[in-house]
Design an enzyme around this catalytic site. Structure first.
Site, PDB file in Angstrom:
ATOM      1  N   ARG A  40       0.638  -1.218   0.065  1.00  0.00           N
ATOM      2  CA  ARG A  40       0.005  -0.046  -0.235  1.00  0.00           C
ATOM      3  C   ARG A  40       0.775   1.156  -0.165  1.00  0.00           C
ATOM      4  O   ARG A  40       0.452   2.275   0.755  1.00  0.00           O
ATOM      5  CB  ARG A  40      -1.023   0.119   1.354  1.00  0.00           C
ATOM      6  CG  ARG A  40      -1.895  -1.233   1.195  1.00  0.00           C
ATOM      7  CD  ARG A  40      -2.906  -1.320   0.151  1.00  0.00           C
ATOM      8  NE  ARG A  40      -3.539  -2.415  -0.047  1.00  0.00           N
ATOM      9  CZ  ARG A  40      -3.235  -3.602  -0.586  1.00  0.00           C
ATOM     10  NH1 ARG A  40      -2.116  -3.642  -1.625  1.00  0.00           N
ATOM     11  NH2 ARG A  40      -3.846  -4.821  -0.496  1.00  0.00           N
TER      12      ARG A  40
ATOM     13  N   SER B   1     -10.621   0.040   4.144  1.00  0.00           N
ATOM     14  CA  SER B   1      -9.699  -0.446   5.516  1.00  0.00           C
ATOM     15  C   SER B   1      -9.071   0.687   5.809  1.00  0.00           C
ATOM     16  O   SER B   1      -8.202   1.247   5.321  1.00  0.00           O
ATOM     17  CB  SER B   1      -8.775  -1.565   5.027  1.00  0.00           C
ATOM     18  OG  SER B   1      -9.527  -2.871   4.607  1.00  0.00           O
TER      19      SER B   1
ATOM     20  N   GLU C 214      -3.672   2.691   7.162  1.00  0.00           N
ATOM     21  CA  GLU C 214      -3.703   2.808   5.802  1.00  0.00           C
ATOM     22  C   GLU C 214      -4.098   4.040   5.446  1.00  0.00           C
ATOM     23  O   GLU C 214      -3.462   4.555   4.370  1.00  0.00           O
ATOM     24  CB  GLU C 214      -4.332   1.768   5.255  1.00  0.00           C
ATOM     25  CG  GLU C 214      -4.165   1.549   3.602  1.00  0.00           C
ATOM     26  CD  GLU C 214      -5.097   0.510   3.183  1.00  0.00           C
ATOM     27  OE1 GLU C 214      -4.978  -0.590   3.959  1.00  0.00           O
ATOM     28  OE2 GLU C 214      -5.562   0.441   2.127  1.00  0.00           O
TER      29      GLU C 214
END
Ligand SMILES: Cc1cc2nc3c(=O)[nH]c(=O)nc-3n(C[C@H](O)[C@H](O)[C@H](O)COP(=O)(O)OP(=O)(O)OC[C@H]3O[C@@H](n4cnc5c(N)ncnc54)[C@H](O)[C@@H]3O)c2cc1C
Length: 296
Positions: free
Chosen positions: A171, A220, A290
Site C-alpha cells: 500500500r 480498510s 493505511e
C-alpha cells in the site's frame, strides 16, 4: 483554470468528511497541473493533491494552501500489440474505467480492480490491491511506466519513470516524490480468460456481503500487520460498533470505520486512537493506519 477560495472538501472524499480548502482547483490536463503548482509556488502556498478521495481523512480545519483535485483529469488511450494490451491513463481516470478495458479484453487485471474505488493515480501512489490470492493483485504488477511532474524547489520537470525505477511496497510506492503523478501506462499480456466476467461478478458479490458499501467509509483503515488480519484483531477485542460522534467501527467489517451521519475527522481520529490502544493492550499488536491524513 479557475483557482477557487474556501471550497468544502467533504463532497470530494468517500468518507464525506473534511473542512475547506483555502484554495482549490480542478486541472484537466498536465499543463493545468503545472499551472496550479506554479501558482502555489509564486504565492508561497503549500500544495496538496486529492484524487478520488477514497483513502484520505481530511481535517475538520481544512487544508492550508492549494488543493489540486485531479478528478477532472481523466481519459485513456489503448495501445494494442500482438501479445499485449496497454492503457495510457491520465491520473484522474477512474479505476472503474481501467477495469472496463481489461474486462472487454477478458484479461486477468479486471478481477483485482473490481471494487477498488478511486483513480489510477491514487492506485499508483498507494500500490492499491487486494489481499486475496490472485495474479495480478496489486497495481505494481500492471504498471509499465509512470509520468511524474517532479517538483524540486522551483524546478518543475516532467519525467517518465519505468516501473522498476519505483520502489513498491504494501500500500505504498516510493521514488517518484516530490511530485505529482500525471499519467500511467498499465498493461497485461493478451491471454484471454473466458470466465473473467463471472469471476468479477462473484468478487463483487463477496465484497458486497462482507463490506459496508452502503455507508461512507474509506475502506480498510489499518494495514494488516505481518502475520495478522487487522479486522480479526479489532473484532477479537469486541470493538465492532464502537462509536464516537458519527464515526463507528462497522458492524459488518471491523477494519472499516463508517460515517453514520455527521461524523467529523475528530470523531474518526478518536475511534482510530481507541482501536489502536485497545488492540495494543489486549493483543500486543501495533496497528498502523493505511488512511492518509490531509490538512491542518
Ligand atoms: C469502500 C472502499 C473499499 C476500498 N478497498 C480497497 C482495497 O481493497 N484495496 C486497496 O488498496 N484500497 C482500497 N480502498 C482505498 C482506496 O480506494 C485506494 O487506496 C485508492 O487507490 C486511493 O485512490 P484515490 O484516487 O481515491 O486516492 P486519494 O484518496 O485521493 O489519495 C490517496 C493519497 O495519494 C495521494 N495522491 C493521489 N493521487 C495522486 C497523484 N496523482 N499524485 C501524487 N499524489 C497523489 C493523495 O495526496 C493521498 O495522499 C478502498 C476504499 C473504499 C472507500
Amino acid at each position: 483554470m479557475e483557482i477557487q477560495r474556501d471550497i468544502p472538501l467533504a463532497d470530494y472524499t468517500s468518507w464525506l468528511i473534511g473542512g475547506k480548502a483555502d484554495f482549490f482547483c480542478l486541472p484537466k490536463n498536465a499543463e493545468e497541473v503545472e499551472e496550479a503548482v506554479r501558482y502555489a509556488l509564486a504565492n508561497a502556498l503549500p500544495w496538496t493533491v486529492l484524487s478520488g478521495g477514497s483513502n484520505v481523512l481530511v481535517s475538520d480545519e481544512g487544508i492550508a494552501g492549494l488543493t489540486i483535485c485531479l478528478r477532472r483529469m481523466n481519459g485513456l488511450q489503448i495501445v494494442e500489440s500482438d501479445d499485449r494490451v496497454s492503457i495510457e491513463c491520465l491520473a484522474g481516470t477512474g479505476k472503474s474505467d481501467l477495469l472496463k478495458v481489461f474486462l472487454k479484453h477478458k484479461l486477468a487485471p479486471a478481477l483485482f480492480l473490481a471494487g477498488l474505488p478511486g483513480d489510477v493515480g491514487g492506485g499508483v501512489v498507494m500500490n492499491a490491491g487486494v489481499s486475496e490470492a490472485m495474479v495480478p493483485r496489486e497495481f505494481h504488477e500492471i504498471v509499465e511506466w509512470v509520468e511524474v511532474l517532479k517538483i524540486e524547489g522551483r524546478d518543475l520537470r516532467r519525467v517518465i519513470l519505468p516501473k522498476d525505477d519505483i520502489r513498491w511496497s504494501y500500500r505504498h510506492s516510493d521514488g517518484w516524490q516530490p511530485g505529482i503523478v500525471l499519467r500511467a501506462r498499465l498493461g497485461w499480456e493478451k491471454k484471454a480468460d473466458p470466465e473473467i466476467l463471472n469471476k468479477v461478478r462473484d468478487a463483487n458479490r463477496v465484497r458486497l456481503s462482507k463490506q459496508p458499501l452502503d455507508m461512507p467509509s474509506c475502506g480498510s483503515v489499518f494495514v494488516n500487520p505481518p502475520g495478522h488480519k487487522a479486522a480479526q484483531l479489532i473484532d477479537g477485542c469486541g470493538l465492532k460498533g464502537f462509536k464516537i460522534g458519527g464515526a463507528q467501527v462497522s458492524l459488518k467489517h471491523a477494519n472499516f470505520i463508517v460515517n453514520t451521519g455527521g461524523a467529523t475527522a475528530r470523531d474518526v481520529k478518536g475511534v482510530i486512537e481507541h482501536v489502536r490502544q485497545t488492540v495494543k493492550s489486549q493483543k500486543g499488536v501495533e496497528l498502523r493506519t493505511e488512511v492518509i491524513w490531509l490538512g491542518r
